[in-house]
Design a protein around this motif. Sequence first.
Motif, mmCIF file in Angstrom:
data_model
loop_
_atom_site.group_PDB
_atom_site.id
_atom_site.type_symbol
_atom_site.label_atom_id
_atom_site.label_comp_id
_atom_site.label_asym_id
_atom_site.label_seq_id
_atom_site.Cartn_x
_atom_site.Cartn_y
_atom_site.Cartn_z
ATOM 1 N N THR A 188 0.833 -1.199 0.000
ATOM 2 C CA THR A 188 0.000 0.000 0.000
ATOM 3 C C THR A 188 0.871 1.253 0.000
ATOM 4 O O THR A 188 2.021 1.224 0.431
ATOM 5 N N GLY A 189 0.304 2.334 -0.495
ATOM 6 C CA GLY A 189 1.010 3.621 -0.473
ATOM 7 C C GLY A 189 2.217 3.665 -1.382
ATOM 8 O O GLY A 189 3.278 4.152 -0.999
ATOM 9 N N CYS A 190 2.066 3.189 -2.613
ATOM 10 C CA CYS A 190 3.200 3.102 -3.549
ATOM 11 C C CYS A 190 3.406 4.352 -4.394
ATOM 12 O O CYS A 190 4.285 4.363 -5.254
ATOM 13 N N SER A 191 2.647 5.394 -4.167
ATOM 14 C CA SER A 191 2.792 6.584 -5.005
ATOM 15 C C SER A 191 4.084 7.337 -4.720
ATOM 16 O O SER A 191 4.591 8.042 -5.591
ATOM 17 N N SER A 192 4.640 7.177 -3.522
ATOM 18 C CA SER A 192 5.882 7.887 -3.177
ATOM 19 C C SER A 192 6.525 7.243 -1.951
ATOM 20 O O SER A 192 5.983 6.311 -1.379
ATOM 21 N N GLY A 193 7.667 7.764 -1.585
ATOM 22 C CA GLY A 193 8.327 7.384 -0.344
ATOM 23 C C GLY A 193 8.679 5.925 -0.218
ATOM 24 O O GLY A 193 9.096 5.264 -1.179
ATOM 25 N N LEU A 194 8.521 5.409 0.997
ATOM 26 C CA LEU A 194 8.899 4.025 1.287
ATOM 27 C C LEU A 194 8.116 3.023 0.448
ATOM 28 O O LEU A 194 8.674 2.035 -0.018
ATOM 29 N N LEU B 102 2.158 -8.934 2.624
ATOM 30 C CA LEU B 102 1.423 -7.673 2.717
ATOM 31 C C LEU B 102 2.322 -6.650 3.377
ATOM 32 O O LEU B 102 2.849 -6.901 4.471
ATOM 33 N N ILE B 103 2.516 -5.520 2.714
ATOM 34 C CA ILE B 103 3.237 -4.396 3.320
ATOM 35 C C ILE B 103 2.217 -3.285 3.537
ATOM 36 O O ILE B 103 1.790 -2.625 2.587
ATOM 37 N N ASN B 104 1.810 -3.079 4.773
ATOM 38 C CA ASN B 104 0.897 -1.993 5.139
ATOM 39 C C ASN B 104 1.738 -0.732 5.316
ATOM 40 O O ASN B 104 2.304 -0.486 6.379
ATOM 41 N N ASN B 105 1.847 0.044 4.253
ATOM 42 C CA ASN B 105 2.700 1.219 4.268
ATOM 43 C C ASN B 105 1.911 2.531 4.245
ATOM 44 O O ASN B 105 2.382 3.535 4.742
ATOM 45 N N ALA B 106 0.724 2.537 3.676
ATOM 46 C CA ALA B 106 -0.043 3.773 3.542
ATOM 47 C C ALA B 106 -0.295 4.383 4.919
ATOM 48 O O ALA B 106 -0.633 3.690 5.870
ATOM 49 N N ILE C 177 3.470 -10.409 6.936
ATOM 50 C CA ILE C 177 2.802 -9.116 7.013
ATOM 51 C C ILE C 177 3.750 -8.154 7.706
ATOM 52 O O ILE C 177 4.250 -8.439 8.792
ATOM 53 N N ALA C 178 4.012 -7.029 7.043
ATOM 54 C CA ALA C 178 4.857 -5.991 7.627
ATOM 55 C C ALA C 178 4.050 -4.703 7.691
ATOM 56 O O ALA C 178 3.434 -4.298 6.707
ATOM 57 N N ASN C 179 4.032 -4.097 8.855
ATOM 58 C CA ASN C 179 3.318 -2.847 9.064
ATOM 59 C C ASN C 179 4.329 -1.734 9.265
ATOM 60 O O ASN C 179 5.107 -1.770 10.216
ATOM 61 N N VAL C 180 4.311 -0.777 8.366
ATOM 62 C CA VAL C 180 5.261 0.329 8.418
ATOM 63 C C VAL C 180 4.728 1.382 9.377
ATOM 64 O O VAL C 180 3.561 1.748 9.327
ATOM 65 N N SER C 181 5.601 1.853 10.221
ATOM 66 C CA SER C 181 5.225 2.860 11.207
ATOM 67 C C SER C 181 6.209 4.022 11.116
ATOM 68 O O SER C 181 6.925 4.159 10.134
ATOM 69 N N SER C 182 6.250 4.790 12.142
ATOM 70 C CA SER C 182 7.137 5.942 12.203
ATOM 71 C C SER C 182 7.935 5.885 13.491
ATOM 72 O O SER C 182 7.448 5.400 14.509
ATOM 73 N N ILE C 183 9.129 6.414 13.457
ATOM 74 C CA ILE C 183 9.932 6.477 14.683
ATOM 75 C C ILE C 183 9.217 7.299 15.742
ATOM 76 O O ILE C 183 9.368 7.069 16.928
#
Length: 172
Positions: free
Chosen positions: A7-13, A79-83, A129-135
């Motif tokens: 998810t969230g492949c338009s930019s960034g990670l 699954l990469i939950n990035n959005a 399943i990987a969930n992207v978060s923020s520091i």
Amino acid sequence: MQTWLITGCSSGLGRGFAKAVLKSGDQVIVTARRVETLKDLVDAYPEQALALSLDVTKEEDIKNAVEKGLERFGTIDVLINNAGYGYRAAVEEGVPKEVDQLFQTNLFGPIALIKAVLPIMRKNHRGTIANVSSIAALGAAWDPATMPPQKAPWNPSRKPFTGKRRTWESMS
């Protein structure tokens, strides 16, 4: 060869993950709210990339992404939950509708995606399943050089995903 839903492949990670996975030879369901931002990925990898519009706050979009991914590739292995996004406002200035949207995007959307792919992974007896978060989700400690105090109250929208990683094999 594995099939990834990112998810969230338009930019960034998200875009970086998608490019790296496609370059490695795997198949990727690349998603973004604005599917036209993904055209270059599909043009570069027409056999491996499937671009789909996905707003993680919309159940119908999630269902559609999973169904179309399965139609094209037959399975979803990763699954990469990035959005997601951040929200800057002091607690007393937070607009309830905007705060709700933040939690829908950063917390409930990823949970809905997990629920959508888990039956596939269980059937296959494998999956990641990987969930992207923020520091910033690590804590609300205030350091005037790095984080304004008003940002701290919104960290919980990604906190549930911080430091969590398990593969299907580790759950067996």
